[in-house]
Design an enzyme around this catalytic site. Structure first.
Site, short mmCIF file in Angstrom:
data_model
loop_
_atom_site.label_atom_id
_atom_site.label_comp_id
_atom_site.label_asym_id
_atom_site.label_seq_id
_atom_site.Cartn_x
_atom_site.Cartn_y
_atom_site.Cartn_z
N GLY A 157 0.81 -1.22 0.00
CA GLY A 157 0.00 0.00 0.00
C GLY A 157 0.84 1.26 0.00
CB SER B 67 10.86 2.14 -4.54
OG SER B 67 11.17 2.60 -5.84
CE1 TYR C 197 7.04 5.17 -4.22
CE2 TYR C 197 8.72 5.21 -5.93
CZ TYR C 197 7.81 4.52 -5.17
OH TYR C 197 7.66 3.17 -5.35
CE LYS D 179 7.35 2.88 -1.44
NZ LYS D 179 6.39 1.96 -0.82
NE ARG E 75 15.16 3.50 -14.32
CZ ARG E 75 14.09 3.03 -13.69
NH1 ARG E 75 13.01 2.66 -14.39
NH2 ARG E 75 14.07 2.93 -12.38
C1 15L Z 1 8.70 2.34 -8.75
O1 15L Z 1 9.02 2.40 -7.56
C2 15L Z 1 7.31 2.63 -9.19
O2 15L Z 1 6.36 2.25 -8.22
C3 15L Z 1 6.97 2.01 -10.51
O3 15L Z 1 5.80 2.65 -10.98
C4 15L Z 1 8.10 2.08 -11.54
O4 15L Z 1 8.17 3.33 -12.06
C5 15L Z 1 9.41 1.63 -10.94
O5 15L Z 1 9.66 2.21 -9.68
C6 15L Z 1 10.63 1.90 -11.83
O6 15L Z 1 11.62 2.44 -11.35
O7 15L Z 1 10.57 1.54 -13.01
#
Ligand code: 15L
Length: 273
Positions: free
Chosen positions: A80, A119, A144, A148, A182
């Site tokens: 979430g 992430s 973001y 994290k 990427r």
């Molecule tokens: C993430 O953390 C995102 O939630 C996802 O939408 C992607 O963009 C991913 O990273 C990414 O780096 O490709």
């Protein structure tokens, strides 16, 4: 979905947060194999429960709803919260307050294992020609990624103080197929997503472990040496898509920050006002 005939039921009740999100929707049917009851939650109504499921609406920023959500739960897969670069207010609510509310509820309800969808954007400002491991300092690429990184610190603190174990999975790009150059390095197949989540749930001892959620791509920026005890072995690779991706995107602009840094386009996203 993995063909895992040997997958025993390991948990009585497993909680999946963010079950209505992109990856939550993928994990929802898959995680059912590892528990008797799968409690699925999201901030919006998820509709009817499937067999063996419980549906519970909860907002991460609401401590009382989170306390009710964690009642009777054996382990949590926390998908979430906000998953893209956004203004501070929703990130504060979902990823900062939400993380503390989740862990406070886990502490008070006696939950001992959490799998946290972190992430790659925690380390998004390392360059694409650097290989990093999970003990190198964070270099978040925006609000973001910063949230994290905070979430990983929450997990560390709740391990040290309260003995709640967490695996923070720094998810790369988890999609059915890699979409661009990427992603040839960051791709995590959906089956490997299930593999890393299940490894995180079932490894005997994890304390607070950080692992990059990435498939066995020939080109990769992330070294998971320090997470070997999880037993996560990716079985997919972006390589089978390489020719098609390169044909679609024959050139890259080497001066573009999105091509210089691991975070890609996130390093220049500006929804900050
Ligand atoms: C993430 O953390 C995102 O939630 C996802 O939408 C992607 O963009 C991913 O990273 C990414 O780096 O490709």
């Amino acid at each position: 979905m993995l063909n895992t005939p040997a997958s025993p039921l390991r948990f009585h009740r497993l909680l999946l947060t963010g079950a209505g999100g992109n990856l939550g929707q993928e994990l929802r049917p898959r995680l059912k194999a590892y528990c008797e009851v799968l409690r699925v939650s999201h901030r919006r109504d998820l509709g009817a429960a499937a067999p063996g499921e419980e549906v519970q609406t909860a907002s991460l920023e609401d401590p009382e709803q989170m306390m009710a959500l964690l009642e009777g739960v054996d382990a949590v897969v926390h998908m979430g919260g906000v998953s893209t670069e956004q203004p501070w207010a929703p990130i504060l609510a979902g990823n900062i307050m939400g993380m503390v509310n989740l862990y406070e509820a886990a502490r008070l309800k006696g939950v001992k294992r959490i799998v946290f969808a972190s992430s790659n954007h925690v380390t998004g400002f390392y360059r694409q020609d650097e290989v990093i491991d999970t003990r190198m300092p964070p270099k978040p690429d925006g609000f973001y990624g910063l949230s994290k990184a905070f979430g990983e610190d929450v997990a560390q603190m709740y391990w040290e103080r309260w003995g709640i174990e967490t695996v923070s999975i720094r998810i790369g790009s988890s999609t059915p197929e890699p979409k661009d150059r990427r992603m040839l390095s960051t791709w995590l197949s959906l089956d490997d997503l299930e593999r890393v989540v299940v490894a995180a749930l079932t490894a005997p001892i994890v304390r607070h472990t950080i692992v990059y959620g990435v498939s066995d791509n020939q080109s990769c920026w992330w070294d998971n040496t320090h997470a070997k005890h999880l037993g996560y072995r990716p079985l997919d690779s972006s390589d089978v898509f390489r020719a098609a991706v390169e044909a679609r995107q024959p050139y890259i602009d080497t001066q573009d920050p999105a091509a210089i840094y691991q975070g890609g386009a996130f390093v220049k996203a500006t929804p900050h006002g």
